[in-house]
Design a protein around this motif. Sequence first.
Motif, short mmCIF file in Angstrom:
data_model
loop_
_atom_site.label_atom_id
_atom_site.label_comp_id
_atom_site.label_asym_id
_atom_site.label_seq_id
_atom_site.Cartn_x
_atom_site.Cartn_y
_atom_site.Cartn_z
N ALA A 1 0.83 -1.21 0.00
CA ALA A 1 0.00 0.00 0.00
C ALA A 1 0.86 1.26 0.00
O ALA A 1 0.47 2.28 -0.58
N ALA A 2 2.04 1.20 0.62
CA ALA A 2 2.94 2.35 0.69
C ALA A 2 3.84 2.45 -0.54
O ALA A 2 4.64 3.37 -0.64
N ASP A 3 3.70 1.47 -1.46
CA ASP A 3 4.49 1.44 -2.69
C ASP A 3 5.99 1.41 -2.40
O ASP A 3 6.77 2.15 -2.98
N LEU A 4 6.37 0.52 -1.48
CA LEU A 4 7.78 0.32 -1.15
C LEU A 4 8.23 -1.06 -1.63
O LEU A 4 7.46 -2.02 -1.56
N ASP A 5 9.46 -1.14 -2.11
CA ASP A 5 10.03 -2.41 -2.55
C ASP A 5 10.47 -3.21 -1.34
O ASP A 5 11.09 -2.66 -0.41
N TYR A 6 10.16 -4.50 -1.35
CA TYR A 6 10.56 -5.37 -0.25
C TYR A 6 10.71 -6.79 -0.75
O TYR A 6 10.22 -7.14 -1.83
N GLU A 7 11.39 -7.59 0.05
CA GLU A 7 11.51 -9.01 -0.23
C GLU A 7 11.45 -9.75 1.09
O GLU A 7 12.13 -9.37 2.05
N LEU A 8 10.63 -10.78 1.14
CA LEU A 8 10.55 -11.63 2.32
C LEU A 8 11.29 -12.91 2.01
O LEU A 8 10.87 -13.69 1.15
N ALA A 9 12.40 -13.12 2.67
CA ALA A 9 13.23 -14.30 2.44
C ALA A 9 12.86 -15.39 3.44
O ALA A 9 12.24 -15.13 4.47
N ALA A 10 13.27 -16.59 3.11
CA ALA A 10 13.03 -17.73 3.99
C ALA A 10 13.63 -17.45 5.36
O ALA A 10 14.64 -16.76 5.48
N GLY A 11 12.99 -17.96 6.38
CA GLY A 11 13.49 -17.79 7.73
C GLY A 11 13.01 -16.53 8.42
O GLY A 11 13.45 -16.20 9.51
N GLY A 12 12.12 -15.80 7.75
CA GLY A 12 11.55 -14.62 8.39
C GLY A 12 12.44 -13.41 8.36
O GLY A 12 12.61 -12.72 9.36
N ILE A 13 13.04 -13.14 7.20
CA ILE A 13 13.85 -11.93 7.02
C ILE A 13 13.18 -11.07 5.96
O ILE A 13 13.01 -11.48 4.82
N LEU A 14 12.77 -9.88 6.37
CA LEU A 14 12.11 -8.94 5.48
C LEU A 14 13.06 -7.78 5.19
O LEU A 14 13.53 -7.13 6.11
N GLU A 15 13.36 -7.58 3.91
CA GLU A 15 14.23 -6.48 3.50
C GLU A 15 13.38 -5.45 2.76
O GLU A 15 12.74 -5.77 1.77
N ILE A 16 13.41 -4.22 3.26
CA ILE A 16 12.72 -3.10 2.63
C ILE A 16 13.80 -2.23 1.99
O ILE A 16 14.72 -1.79 2.67
N GLU A 17 13.69 -2.03 0.66
CA GLU A 17 14.71 -1.26 -0.04
C GLU A 17 14.14 0.08 -0.48
O GLU A 17 13.02 0.17 -0.96
N PHE A 18 14.96 1.12 -0.33
CA PHE A 18 14.55 2.48 -0.66
C PHE A 18 15.27 2.98 -1.90
O PHE A 18 16.29 2.42 -2.30
N ASP A 19 14.75 4.05 -2.48
CA ASP A 19 15.29 4.59 -3.73
C ASP A 19 16.77 4.94 -3.63
O ASP A 19 17.49 4.86 -4.62
N ASP A 20 17.24 5.34 -2.46
CA ASP A 20 18.65 5.71 -2.30
C ASP A 20 19.56 4.50 -2.09
O ASP A 20 20.76 4.64 -1.86
N GLY A 21 18.99 3.29 -2.17
CA GLY A 21 19.76 2.06 -1.99
C GLY A 21 19.85 1.57 -0.56
O GLY A 21 20.34 0.48 -0.31
N SER A 22 19.38 2.37 0.38
CA SER A 22 19.41 1.95 1.78
C SER A 22 18.33 0.90 2.03
O SER A 22 17.41 0.74 1.22
N LYS A 23 18.47 0.18 3.12
CA LYS A 23 17.52 -0.88 3.47
C LYS A 23 17.15 -0.81 4.94
O LYS A 23 17.90 -0.30 5.76
N ILE A 24 16.01 -1.37 5.23
CA ILE A 24 15.62 -1.71 6.60
C ILE A 24 15.43 -3.21 6.59
O ILE A 24 14.74 -3.75 5.72
N ILE A 25 16.03 -3.88 7.55
CA ILE A 25 15.91 -5.33 7.68
C ILE A 25 15.11 -5.63 8.94
O ILE A 25 15.43 -5.14 10.02
N VAL A 26 14.07 -6.43 8.78
CA VAL A 26 13.25 -6.88 9.91
C VAL A 26 13.38 -8.40 9.95
O VAL A 26 13.15 -9.05 8.93
N ASN A 27 13.78 -8.94 11.09
CA ASN A 27 13.90 -10.39 11.15
C ASN A 27 13.51 -10.95 12.51
O ASN A 27 13.52 -10.26 13.51
N ARG A 28 13.15 -12.21 12.47
CA ARG A 28 12.76 -12.94 13.68
C ARG A 28 14.00 -13.40 14.43
O ARG A 28 14.98 -13.81 13.83
#
Length: 107
Positions: free
Chosen positions: A23-50
């Motif tokens: 809904a926020a129109d952000l690029d992300y990828e959910l990898a196996a093992g519960g790792i969510l990577e949110i990528e921003f236009d400047d190449g930076s990321k936020i990583i959320v993991n279990r």
Amino acid sequence: MTESEYLQSTEALFRDLEQDLEAADLDYELAAGGILEIEFDDGSKIIVNRQTPLREVWVAAKSGGFHYRWQDGAWRDTRSGAEFHAALSGMASAQAGREVTLGGARP
């Protein structure tokens, strides 16, 4: 919280985050093992993991690293007590350079 309850709770958290990121129109990828990577236009990321052994959710962002544990009916930062969705919305807004609202941060 048992491991089973933790896994159910984090499954729901990640599922909701995926919908919010779409809904926020952000690029992300959910990898196996519960790792969510949110990528921003400047190449930076936020990583959320279990972190299953600790029953925590960890976030790595430009602003730092944060650990969230289920307390008082919400995922809360173990140091500041900040609520997960509100904090993640702030981190994503800072890195996106625009207002981003995720999950429970909605009015």
